[in-house]
Design a protein around this motif. Sequence first.
Motif: not given
Length: 100
Positions: A38-43, A49-56, A64-69
């Motif tokens: 989990d990386t951050q919570v954004v509104n 409200q949404r919890t962003l995640q990064a994938l590896r 490879l890292i997959v991530a939200h803008p």
Amino acid sequence: MSDAEDARVLATAFGAEADILVTDNLRDFATKDASVVDTQVVNTTHSGQRTLQALRYEIGSADLIVAHPFDVMQWMRLGYDFTPATLWNSIQEPGNEPGL
């Protein structure tokens, strides 16, 4: 992966030896082969409200890292190194930002 188009995108990123794949479509890229943090919570006005995640993905010699803008913009502001292993270490350990 359940979506063939997303599977092709991921395969292309691996084939290009990309370090990072930036997408708002993280849910479709999460598979049993990916590590998740989990990386951050954004509104947002659209989805609330949404919890962003990064994938590896570490498959063979590919990393490879997959991530939200939103995450990628934040990491750029913080001066993170985008080499997958270094980036993953930084986002797993809050407070590990350069200069802290």
